[in-house]
Design a protein around this motif. Structure first.
Motif, mmCIF file in Angstrom:
data_model
loop_
_atom_site.group_PDB
_atom_site.id
_atom_site.type_symbol
_atom_site.label_atom_id
_atom_site.label_comp_id
_atom_site.label_asym_id
_atom_site.label_seq_id
_atom_site.Cartn_x
_atom_site.Cartn_y
_atom_site.Cartn_z
ATOM 1 N N ALA A 298 0.828 -1.206 0.000
ATOM 2 C CA ALA A 298 0.000 0.000 0.000
ATOM 3 C C ALA A 298 0.862 1.257 0.000
ATOM 4 N N TYR A 299 1.924 1.231 0.797
ATOM 5 C CA TYR A 299 2.825 2.389 0.820
ATOM 6 C C TYR A 299 3.518 2.585 -0.528
ATOM 7 N N ARG A 300 3.882 1.501 -1.185
ATOM 8 C CA ARG A 300 4.499 1.620 -2.506
ATOM 9 C C ARG A 300 3.551 2.263 -3.510
ATOM 10 N N THR A 301 2.300 1.824 -3.463
ATOM 11 C CA THR A 301 1.311 2.407 -4.377
ATOM 12 C C THR A 301 1.121 3.890 -4.094
ATOM 13 N N GLN A 302 1.053 4.223 -2.800
ATOM 14 C CA GLN A 302 0.900 5.631 -2.431
ATOM 15 C C GLN A 302 2.133 6.446 -2.827
ATOM 16 N N ASN A 303 3.300 5.854 -2.665
ATOM 17 C CA ASN A 303 4.528 6.556 -3.029
ATOM 18 C C ASN A 303 4.592 6.826 -4.528
ATOM 19 N N ARG A 304 4.192 5.822 -5.357
ATOM 20 C CA ARG A 304 4.170 6.041 -6.800
ATOM 21 C C ARG A 304 3.203 7.160 -7.176
ATOM 22 N N PHE A 305 2.065 7.176 -6.504
ATOM 23 C CA PHE A 305 1.087 8.217 -6.788
ATOM 24 C C PHE A 305 1.628 9.605 -6.406
ATOM 25 N N LEU A 306 2.266 9.676 -5.225
ATOM 26 C CA LEU A 306 2.823 10.962 -4.782
ATOM 27 C C LEU A 306 3.969 11.409 -5.687
ATOM 28 N N ASN A 307 4.777 10.459 -6.130
ATOM 29 C CA ASN A 307 5.865 10.827 -7.044
ATOM 30 C C ASN A 307 5.336 11.387 -8.349
ATOM 31 N N SER A 308 4.296 10.766 -8.863
ATOM 32 C CA SER A 308 3.692 11.299 -10.088
ATOM 33 C C SER A 308 3.104 12.684 -9.863
ATOM 34 N N GLU A 309 2.485 12.875 -8.694
ATOM 35 C CA GLU A 309 1.944 14.199 -8.378
ATOM 36 C C GLU A 309 3.056 15.245 -8.278
ATOM 37 N N ILE A 310 4.157 14.866 -7.592
ATOM 38 C CA ILE A 310 5.286 15.802 -7.461
ATOM 39 C C ILE A 310 5.872 16.120 -8.823
ATOM 40 N N HIS A 311 5.968 15.111 -9.682
ATOM 41 C CA HIS A 311 6.493 15.343 -11.023
ATOM 42 C C HIS A 311 5.610 16.312 -11.803
ATOM 43 N N GLN A 312 4.299 16.116 -11.693
ATOM 44 C CA GLN A 312 3.383 17.015 -12.389
ATOM 45 C C GLN A 312 3.478 18.446 -11.843
ATOM 46 N N VAL A 313 3.549 18.553 -10.498
ATOM 47 C CA VAL A 313 3.660 19.883 -9.886
ATOM 48 C C VAL A 313 4.966 20.557 -10.297
ATOM 49 N N THR A 314 6.054 19.782 -10.352
ATOM 50 C CA THR A 314 7.338 20.348 -10.770
ATOM 51 C C THR A 314 7.282 20.854 -12.201
ATOM 52 N N LYS A 315 6.660 20.073 -13.072
ATOM 53 C CA LYS A 315 6.525 20.517 -14.459
ATOM 54 C C LYS A 315 5.704 21.799 -14.540
ATOM 55 N N ILE A 316 4.616 21.840 -13.749
ATOM 56 C CA ILE A 316 3.788 23.049 -13.751
ATOM 57 C C ILE A 316 4.574 24.239 -13.224
ATOM 58 N N TRP A 317 5.352 23.996 -12.142
ATOM 59 C CA TRP A 317 6.132 25.093 -11.549
ATOM 60 C C TRP A 317 7.179 25.607 -12.532
ATOM 61 N N ARG A 318 7.838 24.684 -13.252
ATOM 62 C CA ARG A 318 8.828 25.110 -14.232
ATOM 63 C C ARG A 318 8.185 25.916 -15.352
ATOM 64 N N LYS A 319 7.018 25.453 -15.812
ATOM 65 C CA LYS A 319 6.333 26.196 -16.855
ATOM 66 C C LYS A 319 5.941 27.588 -16.368
ATOM 67 N N VAL A 320 5.467 27.662 -15.111
ATOM 68 C CA VAL A 320 5.085 28.965 -14.555
ATOM 69 C C VAL A 320 6.304 29.868 -14.426
ATOM 70 N N ALA A 321 7.436 29.280 -13.964
ATOM 71 C CA ALA A 321 8.655 30.091 -13.828
ATOM 72 C C ALA A 321 9.124 30.600 -15.182
ATOM 73 N N GLU A 322 9.110 29.708 -16.187
ATOM 74 C CA GLU A 322 9.510 30.158 -17.522
ATOM 75 C C GLU A 322 8.556 31.224 -18.056
ATOM 76 N N LYS A 323 7.259 31.010 -17.791
ATOM 77 C CA LYS A 323 6.280 31.994 -18.250
ATOM 78 C C LYS A 323 6.478 33.325 -17.539
ATOM 79 N N GLU A 324 6.772 33.239 -16.211
ATOM 80 C CA GLU A 324 7.008 34.472 -15.455
ATOM 81 C C GLU A 324 8.240 35.198 -15.975
#
Length: 765
Positions: A298-324
């Motif tokens: 269960a923790y592995r599944t949750q960790n994979r989900f959180l990693n994907s979320e962090i990856h998506q947030v990082t991509k969004i943050w980079r796009k926002v920084a570049e846009k800014e």
């Protein structure tokens, strides 16, 4: 069967090698010995020595006997005598004196001492003891087998070998005792044979000295024994300490053994439990492991989900920084364009006003109103709109307190200053992300400063505001480290307080004229004027040949604005005047300054021939403009950001930078100067054209690239040639002045005929 004679000779050779014969003085043997007096009984000295000798021999024999732990079981072969007996016999045969002289009776020779009889008794006793070995060996041969006999014989050989070694040691001791006895005998004989008491007294003294020496040796040996005893005591203490440590380790080991035993018993008890209890424990542990596996999955599944979320947030943050970043760049670009449009708008209004002239009407009134509104517009009105968007618009003062838009009285000049400020701000906005940010990163990563080609390029590009004070202090210290002394500045200030300098009045007059467009020198509550006064007074005492010269106040003021400290600004002024500029640059005649103006004319003719031909046709003398550039290093001419960039390179490379930038300024405005045809317009433009330079990157590129080659050797040659000509001209002027004064002195002060004198006017009523 070989004859016994060779064996006899071999045995005698071995005895000779084992024990050397005692050397007896020749004067006590033969004829000399026969003349010695016969004593009925030995002297006291002989009795004492023989007594000690016997005691020593007896103690030695007892020690040898006591050292044997097993009874002696060896025997000697029949017919073979020990080397000790042969040596004794040989000594007895050698003891009689040799043949005497004729007429002398051998009976007069001295009687042998009891020592020989004592030695013979000891040898016979040793032989009687050694005769017991054959009987012992015969018993062994009768009662034991052949192998045991061999072992017994080997033991006998070993024991005989040990006995032989002991006998040899005994013979050596007897030999030494015999030598000592003979030496003592010789000394006693010499004492008795002495004819006078003086000789006997000398012998006694010699004996006393020997006794004293032996006493000292005994004392030294006693001290050595005491030190050895102390050392032995220390060793015993160390041994006791080691024994205690060993005992402690043994106790620890025993405690560990007990723990191991208890654990072993516990393990044995655990293995001996009932099988049902063991099965229950096994099942419970297996169930827990299953639950843990489920939780882990269960923790592995949750960790994979959180990693994907962090990856998506990082991509969004980079796009926002570049846009800014893109928005900030766009905002800066739009603000720069806005400044350019506004400057063009103001320039259009100015040209329209020039075209209308002094005509009156609605159009001219509307035009004047638009110009007034443009001049009265403040940057603070637009600051609220640009707080989030990016860099602010044109402010009233820059970082060093200079007015960005100088307040000229003439409306046309104020309009030009406003246009210039907008152009400068536009270039700064465009260069902020492209040039300034990488330059700041390079300066931040530079670390410790050291002269290098990289530092030279960085200084030419300009030092960022936050690094400039540190860099300038290093550059100044590099120039004046041979002149600096601790407390020098304070000492100069104390001298100025104790005595007023002749240049103090001129310094006070120039303080109010220093940078009238800078708030730090125009504000009544500012402390910069007082600091500037102290710096200039200290320099006037530091360099009495110059004292004070107009222009030094602006050099010191620039140093104060950047460095902030009085002492640092003082040494900056010293570095410029005494190390960078020529020696007589600020002297009363300004000789070196005039030379540099002529050198600049030659360089302009070489680098910009078209411009110089245009100015030459209109008889324009550039030295009226450029003389002040060199005297104050552009302090009054360029805007602050370009001025300090020039100073960054000037403090490192020297006055060659001033020549480069002077040529670059004319190159920068060459086309505008060529369009002007009237000399008056050219002079008016030359007074203001340095303030119209807003692109520092372009000016730097012209100075350090377009003006190449610019060898220092050429500059020195031009200076030397013009200095020689100028000195000749000055000498000629001095001669003309001297001739004129001589002529006036010869003519006298008499007034020409027909002119009333002052005395006649005084005589009238």
């Amino acid at each position: 069967m070989p004859s016994p004679q060779p064996f006899r000779e071999q045995e005698e050779e071995e005895q000779e090698a084992f024990l050397c014969p005692v050397k007896t003085p020749t004067e006590l043997v033969g004829v000399a010995a026969a003349w010695q007096p016969v004593h009925a009984k030995p002297s006291a000295l002989q009795n004492i020595s023989l007594k000690h000798l016997g005691t020593e021999i007896q103690n030695t024999v007892c020690n040898i006997r006591g050292s044997k732990q097993t009874p002696r079981a060896g025997h000697r072969p029949p017919g073979a005598d020990s080397p000790l007996s042969e040596e004794a016999q040989r000594g007895e045969q050698a003891s009689p004196p040799g043949p005497g002289a004729p007429g002398k009776d051998p009976a007069n020779s001295p009687k042998p001492t009891p020592k020989s009889s004592l030695t013979t008794n000891l040898i016979q006793k040793a032989k009687s003891q050694s005769n017991t070995f054959p009987l012992f060996s015969e018993g062994l041969m009768r009662n034991r087998t052949a192998q045991e006999k061999v072992l017994a014989l080997e033991q006998q050989v070993l024991m005989l070998t040990k006995e032989l070694k002991a006998q040899k040691e005994l013979v050596k001791i007897l030999h030494k005792a015999l030598e000592a006895a003979q030496q003592e005998k010789r000394v006693s004989s010499a004492y008795l044979a002495a004819a006078q008491d003086k000789d006997r007294l000398e012998l006694v003294r010699h004996k006393v000295r020997q006794i004293a020496e032996l006493g000292r040796r005994v004392e030294a040996l006693e001290r050595e024994r005491e030190s050895l005893v102390q050392t032995a005591g220390l060793r015993e203490q160390e041994i006791e300490e080691l024994q205690r440590h060993v005992q402690l380790l043994l106790d620890k080991n025993q405690a560990k053994q007990q723990v191991i035993c208890k654990l072993s018993e516990k393990v044995t008890q655990d293995f001996m439990k009932a099988p049902e209890e063991a099965d229950r424990d096994f099942l419970s542990q297996q169930e827990k492991m299953e639950h843990l596996k489920d939780d882990m999955e269960a923790y592995r599944t949750q960790n994979r989900f959180l990693n994907s979320e962090i990856h998506q947030v990082t991509k969004i943050w980079r796009k926002v920084a570049e846009k800014e970043k893109a928005l900030l760049m766009k905002c800066a670009y739009l603000q720069a364009q806005n400044c350019r449009v506004e400057s063009k708008y103001l320039a259009g209004l100015r040209r329209l006003q020039e075209a209308l002239g002094v005509e009156t009407g609605e159009c001219s009134e509307l035009l004047r109103q638009l110009i007034q509104e443009a001049l009265q517009w403040e940057a603070s009105e637009a600051s609220a709109e640009s707080v989030v968007l990016g860099p602010s618009t044109v402010s009233e003062y820059d970082k060093y307190g200079f007015l960005t838009v100088p307040s000229y009285e003439v409306e046309d000049l104020r309009l030009l200053a406003k246009i210039q400020a907008l152009e400068v701000h536009s270039h700064q906005l465009l260069a902020h992300e492209v040039v300034q940010r990488p330059l700041r990163e390079r300066w931040a990563a530079l670390g410790e400063l050291a002269p290098s080609a990289e530092l030279k390029q960085l200084l030419r590009a300009g030092v960022p505001h936050e690094h400039r004070p540190r860099v300038w202090r290093w550059l100044i210290r590099l120039r004046v480290q041979h002149l600096q002394a601790p407390g020098c500045y304070q000492e100069l200030l104390s001298r100025g307080q104790a005595c007023k300098h002749p240049a103090a009045r001129q310094i006070e007059l120039d303080l109010n004229r220093t940078f009238p467009n800078n708030k730090h020198f125009t504000c009544p509550t500012s402390g910069f004027p007082d600091k500037l006064r102290r710096v200039l007074l200290a320099f006037s005492w530091q360099n009495p040949t110059i004292g004070y010269c107009q222009g030094l106040n602006r050099l010191a003021a620039v140093a104060l604005l950047v460095l902030g400290e009085e002492e640092s600004a003082f040494w900056c002024l010293v570095a410029i005047v005494e190390t960078i500029m020529p020696a007589d640059y600020y002297s009363k005649t300004l000789l070196a300054s005039q030379v540099d103006q002529r050198v600049l004319q030659d360089l302009l003719l070489e680098k910009l021939p078209r411009l110089m031909a245009h100015l030459g046709q209109r008889r324009v003398d550039l030295s009226f403009i450029t003389f002040n550039w060199f005297l104050v290093v552009f302090a009054d001419s360029l805007i602050s950001n370009i001025l300090l960039q020039v100073w960054d390179a000037f403090l490192y490379e020297g006055i060659k930078v001033v020549f480069r930038y002077a040529l670059a300024i004319f190159k920068y405005n060459e086309e505008a100067l060529l369009r002007l045809q009237d000399s008056l317009e050219i002079y008016q433009y030359l007074h203001l054209f340095t303030k119209t330079i807003c692109d520092s990157r372009r000016l730097m590129h012209i100075a350090f690239n377009d003006m190449n080659p610019f060898p220092m050797k050429q500059l020195r040659q031009l200076r030397a040639a013009h200095r020689e000509r100028l000195e000749a001209e000055l000498n000629e002027l001095e001669q003309l002045k001297a001739e004129y004064l001589e002529t006036r002195a010869a003519q006298g002060p008499s007034a020409p005929e027909g002119c009333p004198s002052e005395d006649e006017g005084d005589a009238e009523p």
